[in-house]
Design an enzyme around this catalytic site. Structure first.
Site, PDB file in Angstrom:
ATOM      1  N   HIS A 143     -16.691  81.635 -12.776  1.00 35.08           N
ATOM      2  CA  HIS A 143     -16.927  81.433 -11.452  1.00 35.08           C
ATOM      3  C   HIS A 143     -18.842  81.500 -11.777  1.00 35.08           C
ATOM      4  O   HIS A 143     -19.014  82.482 -12.396  1.00 35.08           O
ATOM      5  CB  HIS A 143     -16.830  82.176 -10.361  1.00 35.08           C
ATOM      6  CG  HIS A 143     -17.694  82.133  -9.125  1.00 35.08           C
ATOM      7  ND1 HIS A 143     -17.294  81.041  -8.031  1.00 35.08           N
ATOM      8  CD2 HIS A 143     -18.976  82.717  -8.551  1.00 35.08           C
ATOM      9  CE1 HIS A 143     -18.274  80.926  -7.308  1.00 35.08           C
ATOM     10  NE2 HIS A 143     -19.121  81.992  -7.522  1.00 35.08           N
TER      11      HIS A 143
ATOM     12  N   CYS B  16     -12.006  52.260 -32.472  1.00 34.00           N
ATOM     13  CA  CYS B  16     -12.621  53.397 -31.915  1.00 34.00           C
ATOM     14  C   CYS B  16     -14.003  53.955 -32.131  1.00 34.00           C
ATOM     15  O   CYS B  16     -14.788  54.046 -31.500  1.00 34.00           O
ATOM     16  CB  CYS B  16     -11.487  54.655 -32.050  1.00 34.00           C
ATOM     17  SG  CYS B  16     -12.459  56.407 -31.469  1.00 34.00           S
TER      18      CYS B  16
END
Ligand code: NAI
Length: 467
Positions: free
Chosen positions: A445, A43
């Protein structure tokens, strides 16, 4: 004389190092046997981290071509590949050094060399011809995986390569053939395509990304084709040979022979567990005949031999770093008598192409196979305000819920930063939440995550708000 340690861990990748860090935090004395010159396994050294460094760099390069739409005029953009590769190497160095620092802090001994099990609780480590014996009440096999190849295809590391070499090509190959349209094929195919290679991907199956939701995989294929990659599906490679500095790939495409010529060939047909020389056969440790993976009790990670455990890529399940890490942590907790558990039903997967593909839970095909009643909710990023502002409107969120109970069964996101958005879906699934839960959560938002809420509204109420 064997040196006494509480737990000897073979392998310093995400499974092994996570097990060691957690074990040390819980008061055990672990030792990690690792033969690479740096900790972190595949990894950190030659997998997730360097590939993401190159994916991010090459995406920035590709982005330059999109900037005109934002009113930014860029000229004379050139590639300095050597610098791009050096940055990638620097990222790897900083993270592997960081890990070595955590080992020192946790007083975890890194025993350099190759470990071999000689008896339950006893490991011999060989370094430069010298043997050292370690003994512990628990031995953990966390030796990971290595690239698989095809019968008769030899990886020469120069022309016919695995993902390791494809992270360090010293020049951009003019023509790159990739065998296998899985995680590695698509990620590294994307990198070199963005940097200028003509990339051709040959896939044996009639579709790409065999474990992904088929509808999402088809979207990915369309997107990558638009980006310049060429796909040949249902194509079985029969021979790869090097001739005068070029590679000739012969394949069978539904009965008709095909030839592809390339400067480099990347073989990305999967990985196999790395267990050679560990002494498994001598100790009678059971492995699966077809895959070679070590058989364990999935709740305890114990093999059939008392005191010997196995975690990560050497056991069943997806070969993913985060799955390996969770197993390492859970095992350390169990070694000190705590209860621990990995929920294999909520392990996310991400393909770091652009847009990204992320998923958790079941695919639609799997639900059909199970004969389970389900509902589908979808929402396109084209209708998401933040995606519009970013000029990243490609992709869709797909939510699958139980037809009777509304329980969230699967979430598939093909879109910008899907890798981060999938975390919310994982959390809802971990708490056995429903489509309605996800729909009623307040999403900030404007944000990309609103698309997830909207897809959930579609599944739960039959309609998103903004479509
Ligand atoms: P993979 O299993 O994802 O894909 C291999 C592909 O090769 C499949 O589509 C398979 O059908 C195809 N294939 C097999 N034999 C073939 C043949 N003879 N001719 C043509 N195609 C053939 O394996 P991949 O991409 O090599 O990755 C290995 C592992 O590494 C994966 O299991 C994945 O979990 C992990 N990985 C994860 C990443 C991530 O999480 N983003 C990134 C890279 C790797």
């Amino acid at each position: 004389m064997a040196e006494a340690i509480d737990v000897v861990i073979l392998g310093g990748g995400p499974a092994g190092y996570a097990c060691a860090l957690k074990a040390a935090q819980l008061g055990l004395k672990p030792a990690v046997v690792e033969k690479r010159p740096a900790l972190g396994g595949t990894c950190l050294n030659v997998g997730c981290i360097p590939s993401k460094a190159l994916l991010d760099s090459s995406e920035r390069f590709a982005e330059m071509r999109k900037l005109e739409r934002h009113g930014i005029l860029v000229s004379d953009v050139r590639l300095d590949l050597a610098r791009m590769l050096a940055r990638k190497d620097q990222v790897v160095r900083e993270l592997t050094n960081g890990l070595a620092g955590l080992f020192r802090k946790g007083k975890i001994e890194w025993v350099r060399g190759s470990g071999r099990l000689v008896a339950p609780g006893r490991v011999v480590v060989t370094t430069e011809g010298q043997n050292r014996e370690l003994s512990a009440r628990a031995v953990v096999i966390a030796t990971g995986s290595e690239p698989a190849s095809l019968p008769g295809v030899e990886l020469d590391g120069k022309f016919v390569v695995s993902s390791t070499e494809a992270l360090s090509f010293d020049s951009v190959p003019e023509r790159l053939v990739v065998i296998g349209a899985g995680y590695i094929g698509l990620e590294l195919g994307s990198v070199w395509s963005r940097l200028g290679s003509q990339v051709t991907i040959l896939e044996f199956l009639p579709r790409i990304l065999p474990t992904a939701d088929a509808e999402m995989a088809a979207m990915v294929q369309t997107s990558l084709t638009r980006q310049g990659l060429t796909f040949h599906l249902g194509t079985k490679v029969t021979q790869v040979r090097v001739e005068a500095g070029r590679v000739i790939v012969t394949a069978d495409q539904q009965g008709s022979p095909q030839q592809f010529t390339a400067d480099k060939v990347l073989v990305a047909v999967g990985r196999r567990p790395s267990t050679a020389g560990l002494g498994l056969e001598e100790l009678g440790i059971r492995t699966q005949p077809r895959t070679g993976k070590i058989e364990v009790d999935r709740r305890t990670y114990l093999t059939n031999v008392p005191g010997i455990y196995a975690i990560g890529d050497v056991i069943d399940g997806p070969m993913l770093a985060h799955k390996a890490q969770m197993e390492g942590e859970a095992l350390a907790e169990m070694l000190v008598g705590h209860a621990a558990y990995v929920n294999y039903d909520a392990i996310p997967g991400v393909v770091y192409i652009w847009p990204e593909l992320a998923n958790v839970g079941w695919t639609e095909e799997q639900l059909k196979e199970q004969g389970r009643a389900y509902r589908v909710g979808k929402f396109p990023f084209l209708a998401n305000g933040r995606a519009k502002a970013l000029d990243e409107t490609e992709g869709v969120v797909k939510v699958l819920t139980d037809g009777k109970t509304d329980r969230l069964l699967g979430v598939h996101i093909f879109g910008p930063r899907a890798s981060d958005m999938i975390a919310e879906a994982v959390a809802v699934m971990e708490y056995s939440g429903s489509g309605e839960d996800l729909a009623r959560f307040c999403h900030s938002h404007p944000s990309l995550s609103e698309a997830l809420g909207e897809a959930a509204r579609h599944a739960a109420f039959g309609k998103p708000l903004h479509l």
